[in-house]
Enzyme design. Sequence first.
Site, PDB file in Angstrom:
ATOM      1  N   GLY A   7      -1.841   4.271  -9.659  1.00  0.00           N
ATOM      2  CA  GLY A   7      -1.198   5.460  -9.119  1.00  0.00           C
ATOM      3  C   GLY A   7      -0.916   6.455 -10.221  1.00  0.00           C
ATOM      4  N   THR A  25       0.893   8.562 -13.295  1.00  0.00           N
ATOM      5  CA  THR A  25       1.538   8.189 -14.560  1.00  0.00           C
ATOM      6  C   THR A  25       3.054   8.196 -14.399  1.00  0.00           C
ATOM      7  OG1 THR A  25      -0.336   9.066 -15.796  1.00  0.00           O
ATOM      8  CG2 THR A  25       1.741   8.850 -17.007  1.00  0.00           C
ATOM      9  N   PRO A  56       0.822  -1.216   0.000  1.00  0.00           N
ATOM     10  CA  PRO A  56       0.000   0.000   0.000  1.00  0.00           C
ATOM     11  C   PRO A  56       0.854   1.262   0.000  1.00  0.00           C
ATOM     12  CG  PRO A  56       0.139  -0.923   2.216  1.00  0.00           C
ATOM     13  CD  PRO A  56       0.900  -1.866   1.312  1.00  0.00           C
ATOM     14  N   SER A  57       0.198   2.385  -0.191  1.00  0.00           N
ATOM     15  CA  SER A  57       0.885   3.675  -0.062  1.00  0.00           C
ATOM     16  C   SER A  57       1.433   3.786   1.363  1.00  0.00           C
ATOM     17  CB  SER A  57      -0.114   4.802  -0.338  1.00  0.00           C
ATOM     18  OG  SER A  57       0.451   6.037   0.041  1.00  0.00           O
ATOM     19  N   VAL A  99       4.934   7.479 -11.718  1.00  0.00           N
ATOM     20  CA  VAL A  99       5.423   6.252 -11.072  1.00  0.00           C
ATOM     21  C   VAL A  99       5.127   5.034 -11.955  1.00  0.00           C
ATOM     22  CG1 VAL A  99       5.168   4.740  -9.062  1.00  0.00           C
ATOM     23  CG2 VAL A  99       5.306   7.209  -8.745  1.00  0.00           C
ATOM     24  N   GLU A 147      -2.987   1.315 -13.943  1.00  0.00           N
ATOM     25  CA  GLU A 147      -4.142   2.230 -13.870  1.00  0.00           C
ATOM     26  C   GLU A 147      -3.580   3.569 -13.418  1.00  0.00           C
ATOM     27  OE1 GLU A 147      -7.085   1.758 -14.820  1.00  0.00           O
ATOM     28  OE2 GLU A 147      -7.231  -0.415 -14.974  1.00  0.00           O
TER      29      GLU A 147
HETATM   30  P1  NAD Z   1       1.857   7.449  -6.603  1.00  0.00           P
HETATM   31  O1  NAD Z   1       2.027   7.084  -8.016  1.00  0.00           O
HETATM   32  O2  NAD Z   1       2.735   8.477  -6.023  1.00  0.00           O
HETATM   33  O3  NAD Z   1       2.056   6.141  -5.674  1.00  0.00           O
HETATM   34  C1  NAD Z   1       1.297   4.980  -5.875  1.00  0.00           C
HETATM   35  C2  NAD Z   1       2.005   3.795  -5.241  1.00  0.00           C
HETATM   36  O4  NAD Z   1       3.251   3.573  -5.904  1.00  0.00           O
HETATM   37  C3  NAD Z   1       2.343   3.969  -3.770  1.00  0.00           C
HETATM   38  O5  NAD Z   1       2.127   2.744  -3.101  1.00  0.00           O
HETATM   39  C4  NAD Z   1       3.822   4.306  -3.802  1.00  0.00           C
HETATM   40  O6  NAD Z   1       4.484   3.950  -2.596  1.00  0.00           O
HETATM   41  C5  NAD Z   1       4.305   3.442  -4.957  1.00  0.00           C
HETATM   42  N1  NAD Z   1       5.556   3.879  -5.581  1.00  0.00           N
HETATM   43  C6  NAD Z   1       6.116   5.102  -5.594  1.00  0.00           C
HETATM   44  N2  NAD Z   1       7.281   5.081  -6.292  1.00  0.00           N
HETATM   45  C7  NAD Z   1       7.446   3.814  -6.753  1.00  0.00           C
HETATM   46  C8  NAD Z   1       8.442   3.161  -7.550  1.00  0.00           C
HETATM   47  N3  NAD Z   1       9.500   3.807  -8.041  1.00  0.00           N
HETATM   48  N4  NAD Z   1       8.289   1.842  -7.835  1.00  0.00           N
HETATM   49  C9  NAD Z   1       7.213   1.169  -7.382  1.00  0.00           C
HETATM   50  N5  NAD Z   1       6.232   1.742  -6.625  1.00  0.00           N
HETATM   51  C10 NAD Z   1       6.350   3.050  -6.306  1.00  0.00           C
HETATM   52  O7  NAD Z   1       0.297   7.817  -6.465  1.00  0.00           O
HETATM   53  P2  NAD Z   1      -0.491   8.418  -5.236  1.00  0.00           P
HETATM   54  O8  NAD Z   1       0.030   9.811  -4.987  1.00  0.00           O
HETATM   55  O9  NAD Z   1      -0.496   7.442  -4.104  1.00  0.00           O
HETATM   56  O10 NAD Z   1      -1.986   8.469  -5.845  1.00  0.00           O
HETATM   57  C11 NAD Z   1      -2.430   9.499  -6.679  1.00  0.00           C
HETATM   58  C12 NAD Z   1      -2.286   9.168  -8.155  1.00  0.00           C
HETATM   59  O11 NAD Z   1      -2.904   7.925  -8.446  1.00  0.00           O
HETATM   60  C13 NAD Z   1      -2.978  10.153  -9.076  1.00  0.00           C
HETATM   61  O12 NAD Z   1      -2.148  10.439 -10.182  1.00  0.00           O
HETATM   62  C14 NAD Z   1      -4.223   9.427  -9.552  1.00  0.00           C
HETATM   63  O13 NAD Z   1      -4.744   9.857 -10.759  1.00  0.00           O
HETATM   64  C15 NAD Z   1      -3.723   8.036  -9.609  1.00  0.00           C
HETATM   65  N6  NAD Z   1      -4.842   7.076  -9.531  1.00  0.00           N
HETATM   66  C16 NAD Z   1      -5.225   6.378 -10.664  1.00  0.00           C
HETATM   67  C17 NAD Z   1      -6.322   5.504 -10.611  1.00  0.00           C
HETATM   68  C18 NAD Z   1      -6.797   4.725 -11.822  1.00  0.00           C
HETATM   69  O14 NAD Z   1      -7.532   3.751 -11.659  1.00  0.00           O
HETATM   70  N7  NAD Z   1      -6.430   5.068 -13.026  1.00  0.00           N
HETATM   71  C19 NAD Z   1      -7.000   5.342  -9.414  1.00  0.00           C
HETATM   72  C20 NAD Z   1      -6.573   6.070  -8.299  1.00  0.00           C
HETATM   73  C21 NAD Z   1      -5.483   6.920  -8.362  1.00  0.00           C
END
Ligand code: NAD
Length: 498
Positions: free
Chosen positions: A231, A233, A181-182, A235, A253
């Site tokens: 998460g 785009t 998870p985050s 990441v 996603e």
């Molecule tokens: P984020 O991309 O910062 O992080 C998401 C996850 O990735 C977290 O668990 C984080 O710890 C992990 N992570 C970070 N760096 C990584 C790496 N180098 N390698 C592997 N994992 C890594 O996103 P966020 O800030 O938690 O959420 C917000 C974003 O998520 C927004 O851009 C939103 O649009 C997107 N989102 C998309 C959907 C969809 O279904 N398309 C749904 C919800 C959120």
Amino acid sequence: MRLVRFPASDKAGIPETTRKGRPVTVSPTTYEVFDPATLEVVGTAPLHTAEDMERAVALAGTAAAAWAADRGARRSALRSIAAAVRTQSGRLGEILSREQGKVLREAVMEFQVAAGLFDYYADLEWDQTEQLPERDGRRLSVDYRPVGLVGAITPWNFPISLLAVKLAPALVAGCTVIAKPSPSTPLSTIALVELMNGFLPPHVLTSVTGRGVLSRALSTLPGVRKISFTGSTEVGTAIMAQAAPTVKRVTLELGGNDPAIVLPDADPAFTAAGIIGSAFRNAGQVCMAVKRVFVPRSLAGELTEALAAAAAGLVVGRGLDAGTSMGPMHNAAQRDLVASLVTQAVNDGGKLAFGGGTGTSLPGYFMEPTIISDAPHNTPLVCSEQFGSALPVSVYDDVEDVLAQLNAQEFGLGASVWTPDLDRAGELAARIEAGTVWINQHTQVELDAPFGGWKASGMGRERGHWGLSEYLQTRTVNAMAGTHAVAAAGASSAAQSS
Ligand code: NAD
């Protein structure tokens, strides 16, 4: 305030046997998790290391074969999990509301959505083997086999429903899963995984929590066969690169910047209610929320007034408090980013039509639902993903220009068209480059319809049978009846003459 605490003292790392005799995530060290409304500590989570992740991968390997072999057991476990999640959704929802900030009702709903997904995938009929037509004496069959160990990486905005949409198809397909998870919303994931482990064999499902290096470890370790990521785009593209050397499959996603395109004949009050319900749900932190509105000049004044009136009905406060309909934003960086985009939109010529404030009596990351009218099409609040409690309304003269502008952009998650004329709406929908187009609604998703993005909004699909196929791989068995007697005789006479 009641603290949510989890065991944290296993010197050997993960997993540890709990009172239920099932593995949970534990670690010698922990870190604190905060309430975004009050900034108080709501609990602690294990601070796992990359070595813990390696151990989790190795242990998942010990469970894989037996889990993949028994489809009946998998379906039955998922049904039991669904029932238990439903029964406990109140308790679980409270954990989620505290760490994420969202309104309690919506937090409970996330667990109910998860239960629906577990039931749906437990009941989904699919053939594990498919026979193809016989040809030239050859029989062909195609086996659908689990892809193997899945790393499920999730964001902080919907920690449970976005995890369940991965867990349910992955587990029913026969995969083992490590959930990551985050860092700021680990507690609800730990609670769900702990509950699920009451029904799953050891090491089929593990959660690994912590910061930084962990995620990278998951997407680079060789034993992990697939990463299912939700998460940003930014990441997501990093994960693709990290996963490439070990040829992991990826489902991504990613972000979106969904427009609501309002047509001149739309009813302002109906349209405004629908748009506000989507735009400020979860304080606007929804990938597929309405993030911007395009309105014809003739309707702009009336629609803006209706949007402001609908936004005025929202009660901002702590998610756990009765009466709250919009919680805080999840973290300071996100709140400050959105506030700065609002300021820039006003500097670029937009008008503050509603909200704009960031303070409440609580110390957390609050922001009023904010509406900017006359927002220039090229201000970043309109043309980048703002992910928060702000909604720009931009005026158009020709809807064809809006369509061209949207299709030229990189995001393609969702869009909506608002008009009583369904034929006209359908005609526009057919020309929008997005994974989902809604008509007279926005954000509604279905169990049996695919969800995912076009272009930079993602690859692969979740939900329905499309979601299941992301966790299956095919094995073609191409069988010919061999003339072994002849071959064996030939081989033996060749041996004698040599
Ligand atoms: P984020 O991309 O910062 O992080 C998401 C996850 O990735 C977290 O668990 C984080 O710890 C992990 N992570 C970070 N760096 C990584 C790496 N180098 N390698 C592997 N994992 C890594 O996103 P966020 O800030 O938690 O959420 C917000 C974003 O998520 C927004 O851009 C939103 O649009 C997107 N989102 C998309 C959907 C969809 O279904 N398309 C749904 C919800 C959120």
